[in-house]
Design an enzyme around this catalytic site. Structure first.
Site, short mmCIF file in Angstrom:
data_model
loop_
_atom_site.label_atom_id
_atom_site.label_comp_id
_atom_site.label_asym_id
_atom_site.label_seq_id
_atom_site.Cartn_x
_atom_site.Cartn_y
_atom_site.Cartn_z
N TRP A 241 0.25 0.13 -0.99
CA TRP A 241 0.49 0.18 0.36
C TRP A 241 -0.06 1.72 1.01
O TRP A 241 -0.92 1.47 2.07
CB TRP A 241 1.96 0.08 0.57
CG TRP A 241 2.41 -1.17 0.87
CD1 TRP A 241 3.36 -1.84 -0.14
CD2 TRP A 241 2.05 -2.42 1.49
NE1 TRP A 241 3.58 -3.25 0.23
CE2 TRP A 241 2.65 -3.37 0.88
CE3 TRP A 241 1.14 -2.60 2.21
CZ2 TRP A 241 2.35 -4.93 1.29
CZ3 TRP A 241 0.75 -4.13 2.72
CH2 TRP A 241 1.49 -4.90 2.63
N LYS B 23 11.68 -6.51 5.82
CA LYS B 23 12.17 -6.20 4.32
C LYS B 23 13.60 -5.89 4.66
O LYS B 23 14.57 -6.44 3.87
CB LYS B 23 11.45 -4.89 3.85
CG LYS B 23 10.19 -5.37 3.16
CD LYS B 23 9.09 -5.25 4.00
CE LYS B 23 7.86 -5.71 3.20
NZ LYS B 23 6.46 -4.97 3.69
N ASP C 207 5.64 6.21 5.78
CA ASP C 207 5.89 4.63 5.85
C ASP C 207 7.36 4.16 5.16
O ASP C 207 7.30 4.22 3.80
CB ASP C 207 4.54 3.88 5.02
CG ASP C 207 4.62 2.46 5.15
OD1 ASP C 207 5.53 2.08 5.49
OD2 ASP C 207 3.82 1.92 4.34
#
Ligand SMILES: *Cc1c(COP(=O)(O)O)cnc(C)c1O
Length: 365
Positions: free
Chosen positions: A108, A202, A178
């Site tokens: 990511w 999530k 993030d």
């Protein structure tokens, strides 16, 4: 495979949601608040929806203890969208031309780093690619620049299962985090970063809404090319409603926040998350069939990755776990192996059932 009951769903995202939240949404689906319609079918500018929006902002502020100096934006485009929006909104703050620092600890943050290169200079501070993203590079090796607009890091790498135990210290450069896959999973000192961002799918609700928490003085510096919908200043001035927002996702996120408040908030869920992760990692550590390969101090509490030492058993492991109602354990294709995502909504019973199954599978292997 079909089931006549709810399964334990270990998917990384979209991920399992609390049953109470789903029940409430189902109960309210046809007639929400006595309006004779669902929340999906009303104007985002209606008084009723604005109440939902205000409560969502209020509850998130409460849960994360977000100071007034920070704006909360509810956007679209996911974490990936913000990978572009962040450089476009922040890079102009760099003193010698558009530039930012990136710490790469997994797939990511690597994506974030690559996307930023379209908008200016992206400096690679450090990378654990050579260690297959199983760790966080030692602080002593970090090459921070002195003229970056910000430093971006990924607080929890969902694919590799690597998590920063704390917000890293990068000196005076503003931090961007993030938190797509660990938002609301543990207490975070919001003042330590200029920007926090992540999608809801999530650890909060269904996909569709992206949360951006940004200190107000970092708003209003965007590049001219910034798309209107990702210009933080435009969105901050319109309550994130420069166009039609993802109303159902916002409503669902709101139910998720109420659920978390009812559990006792982040402090309580953090304890539970720690307990769940400890159970699973201690089981893996004593096993002779399974192994986790992440440096112990950086193991994720949300995404527990593991490998079967005999990879020939992978297919059987997935088939049998699935049949037992323990689903979505296959690791991301970039990482291989297995992954159990155990977000806030995964009850401890799910983790215990998984361990029981794995123990039994090992015995029979
Ligand atoms: C899932 C994820 C993303 C991407 O989010 P999208 O909403 O799919 O764009 C980014 N970063 C992390 C850490 C993630 O887990």
């Amino acid at each position: 495979m079909t089931f006549d009951r709810r399964i334990f769903n270990f998917a990384a995202g979209p991920a399992t949601l609390p049953e109470e939240v789903l029940k409430q949404a189902a109960d309210e689906m046809l007639n929400w608040r006595g309006l004779g319609t669902s929340v999906m079918e009303i104007s985002h500018r209606s008084k009723e929806f604005m109440e939902v929006y205000e409560e969502v902002i209020h509850d998130l502020r409460t849960l994360m203890n977000i100071p007034d100096a920070y704006e909360i934006l509810l956007l679209q485009g996911g974490g990936l969208g913000q990978n572009a929006a962040i450089p476009m909104n922040l890079m102009p703050l760099a003193k010698n031309g558009p530039k930012a620092d990136y710490i790469v600890t997994g797939i990511w943050s690597e994506k974030s780093f690559k996307e930023a290169q379209k908008y200016g200079v992206a400096n690679l501070v450090a990378s654990s690619a050579a260690e297959k993203f199983n760790t966080i590079p030692a602080k002593s090796s970090w090459q921070l620049s002195n003229d970056a607009a910000y430093v971006l890091y990924c607080a929890n790498e969902t694919i590799g299962g690597v998590e920063f135990p704390d917000v890293p210290d990068v000196g005076n450069t503003p931090l961007v985090a993030d938190i797509s896959s660990n938002i609301l999973s543990k207490e975070m000192d919001v003042t330590k970063c200029a920007v926090w961002f992540g999608g809801a799918q999530k650890n909060i609700g269904p996909s569709g809404v992206t949360i951006v928490i940004v200190r107000k003085d970092f708003i209003g510096h965007s590049m001219g090319i910034t798309p209107t919908i990702w210009d933080w200043s435009v969105q901050a001035n319109t309550q994130s409603m420069i166009n039609t927002p993802p109303t159902f996702s916002i409503y669902m996120a709101g139910l998720g926040f109420k659920w978390l408040l009812k559990q006792g908030g982040v402090k309580v869920i953090e304890k539970r998350n720690q307990e769940k992760a400890d159970l699973l990692y201690s089981f893996l550590d004593q096993s002779s069939l399974y192994e986790n390969r992440v440096t112990k101090e950086y193991r994720s509490r949300m995404n527990v990755t593991f490998f079967l030492k005999d990879e020939n058993l992978n297919t059987e492991f997935l088939a049998q776990s699935n049949a037992a109602g323990l689903v979505a354990l296959r690791g991301h294709k970039a990482a291989g192996g297995m992954r159990a995502s155990i977000y806030n909504a995964m009850p401890i019973e799910g983790v215990k059932a998984l361990i029981e199954f794995m123990r039994d599978f090992e015995r029979r292997a």
